[in-house]
Design a protein around this motif. Structure first.
Motif, PDB file in Angstrom:
ATOM      1  N   SER A  74       0.825  -1.212   0.000  1.00 28.12           N
ATOM      2  CA  SER A  74       0.000   0.000   0.000  1.00 28.12           C
ATOM      3  C   SER A  74       0.859   1.262   0.000  1.00 28.12           C
ATOM      4  CB  SER A  74      -0.954   0.023   1.198  1.00 28.12           C
ATOM      5  OG  SER A  74      -1.920  -0.982   1.058  1.00 28.12           O
ATOM      6  N   VAL A  75       1.882   1.279   0.818  1.00 29.59           N
ATOM      7  CA  VAL A  75       2.770   2.439   0.865  1.00 29.59           C
ATOM      8  C   VAL A  75       3.439   2.630  -0.499  1.00 29.59           C
ATOM      9  CG1 VAL A  75       4.905   3.339   1.882  1.00 29.59           C
ATOM     10  CG2 VAL A  75       3.133   2.352   3.355  1.00 29.59           C
ATOM     11  N   ALA A  76       3.907   1.534  -1.087  1.00 29.21           N
ATOM     12  CA  ALA A  76       4.547   1.615  -2.403  1.00 29.21           C
ATOM     13  C   ALA A  76       3.566   2.120  -3.457  1.00 29.21           C
ATOM     14  CB  ALA A  76       5.103   0.252  -2.802  1.00 29.21           C
ATOM     15  N   TYR A  77       2.319   1.688  -3.361  1.00 26.51           N
ATOM     16  CA  TYR A  77       1.304   2.130  -4.317  1.00 26.51           C
ATOM     17  C   TYR A  77       1.002   3.613  -4.136  1.00 26.51           C
ATOM     18  CZ  TYR A  77      -1.873   0.123  -7.789  1.00 26.51           C
ATOM     19  OH  TYR A  77      -2.482  -0.255  -8.958  1.00 26.51           O
ATOM     20  N   LEU A  78       0.742   4.021  -2.919  1.00 26.20           N
ATOM     21  CA  LEU A  78       0.354   5.407  -2.653  1.00 26.20           C
ATOM     22  C   LEU A  78       1.474   6.400  -2.945  1.00 26.20           C
ATOM     23  CD1 LEU A  78      -1.680   5.042   0.651  1.00 26.20           C
ATOM     24  CD2 LEU A  78      -2.569   5.340  -1.670  1.00 26.20           C
ATOM     25  N   LEU A  79       2.699   6.010  -2.655  1.00 25.22           N
ATOM     26  CA  LEU A  79       3.831   6.924  -2.844  1.00 25.22           C
ATOM     27  C   LEU A  79       4.549   6.719  -4.172  1.00 25.22           C
ATOM     28  CD1 LEU A  79       5.353   6.858   0.746  1.00 25.22           C
ATOM     29  CD2 LEU A  79       3.659   8.452  -0.214  1.00 25.22           C
ATOM     30  N   ALA A  80       4.014   5.823  -5.007  1.00 29.80           N
ATOM     31  CA  ALA A  80       4.603   5.518  -6.319  1.00 29.80           C
ATOM     32  C   ALA A  80       6.096   5.210  -6.188  1.00 29.80           C
ATOM     33  CB  ALA A  80       4.355   6.653  -7.312  1.00 29.80           C
ATOM     34  N   LEU A  81       6.418   4.321  -5.233  1.00 28.00           N
ATOM     35  CA  LEU A  81       7.818   3.954  -5.021  1.00 28.00           C
ATOM     36  C   LEU A  81       8.367   3.229  -6.244  1.00 28.00           C
ATOM     37  CD1 LEU A  81       7.804   2.746  -1.310  1.00 28.00           C
ATOM     38  CD2 LEU A  81       8.299   5.028  -2.215  1.00 28.00           C
ATOM     39  N   LYS A  82       9.649   3.304  -6.387  1.00 24.32           N
ATOM     40  CA  LYS A  82      10.345   2.735  -7.534  1.00 24.32           C
ATOM     41  C   LYS A  82      10.094   1.229  -7.633  1.00 24.32           C
ATOM     42  CE  LYS A  82      14.956   2.567  -9.532  1.00 24.32           C
ATOM     43  NZ  LYS A  82      16.352   2.884  -9.339  1.00 24.32           N
ATOM     44  N   ALA A  83       9.872   0.762  -8.868  1.00 16.18           N
ATOM     45  CA  ALA A  83       9.707  -0.668  -9.124  1.00 16.18           C
ATOM     46  C   ALA A  83      11.029  -1.361  -8.797  1.00 16.18           C
ATOM     47  CB  ALA A  83       9.321  -0.893 -10.570  1.00 16.18           C
ATOM     48  N   PRO A  84      11.000  -2.573  -8.304  1.00 17.00           N
ATOM     49  CA  PRO A  84       9.877  -3.491  -8.160  1.00 17.00           C
ATOM     50  C   PRO A  84       9.319  -3.570  -6.742  1.00 17.00           C
ATOM     51  CG  PRO A  84      11.884  -4.749  -7.976  1.00 17.00           C
ATOM     52  CD  PRO A  84      12.282  -3.290  -8.123  1.00 17.00           C
TER      53      PRO A  84
END
Length: 146
Positions: A108-118
């Motif tokens: 969720s945090v990665a999704y909301l903050l558009a964190l770098k893939a992967p």
């Protein structure tokens, strides 16, 4: 059922996951209000007019995170509840539930903050591991009854 320590552990992590889903819903609603991006004409009319009946990329990102939670947490709730009654060790069960919970938080945090893939896809994959393990253990435990 709460006398079963594994089920109690499951209930704890499941409640935290549902709370996380509620928080994402609240964030989505707040973003809609802040960005004035409403999907229903009546909501747009209430907040300034038809021009606000539109999509916003930030709102959509948050909404997709919430939808992804529903696609993954609801099956976990079913699997975890059945798994809890297959008499797993508390340590193993807690590990399954904790790994899933932490991975879904990271997702969720990665999704909301558009964190770098992967980051997001790795969190998704890690969360699937305890679910696959629970499926296998449920099937093995129930095989003698089928």
């Amino acid at each position: 059922m709460l006398w079963n320590p594994v089920f109690s552990c499951f209930a704890f992590y499941s409640t935290l996951l549902i709370l996380k889903m509620y928080i994402l819903a609240i964030i989505t609603g707040q973003l809609r209000l802040r960005k004035k991006a409403f999907v229903n004409p009546e909501d747009a009319a209430r907040h300034g007019g038809d021009r606000f009946c539109r999509n916003d990329p930030d709102v959509e990102r948050c909404r997709r995170a919430h939808l992804n939670d529903m696609e993954n947490i609801f099956p976990f709730l079913f699997l975890g509840s059945i798994y809890s009654f297959t008499e797993p060790s508390l340590v193993a069960a807690r590990g399954h539930f904790l790994i899933f919970f932490v991975a879904r938080i990271v997702h969720s945090v990665a999704y909301l903050l558009a964190l770098k893939a992967p980051t997001r896809s790795l969190a998704y994959t890690i969360a699937q591991l305890p679910c696959i393990s629970m499926v296998i253990q449920i099937l093995v435990a129930m095989a003698s009854y089928a």
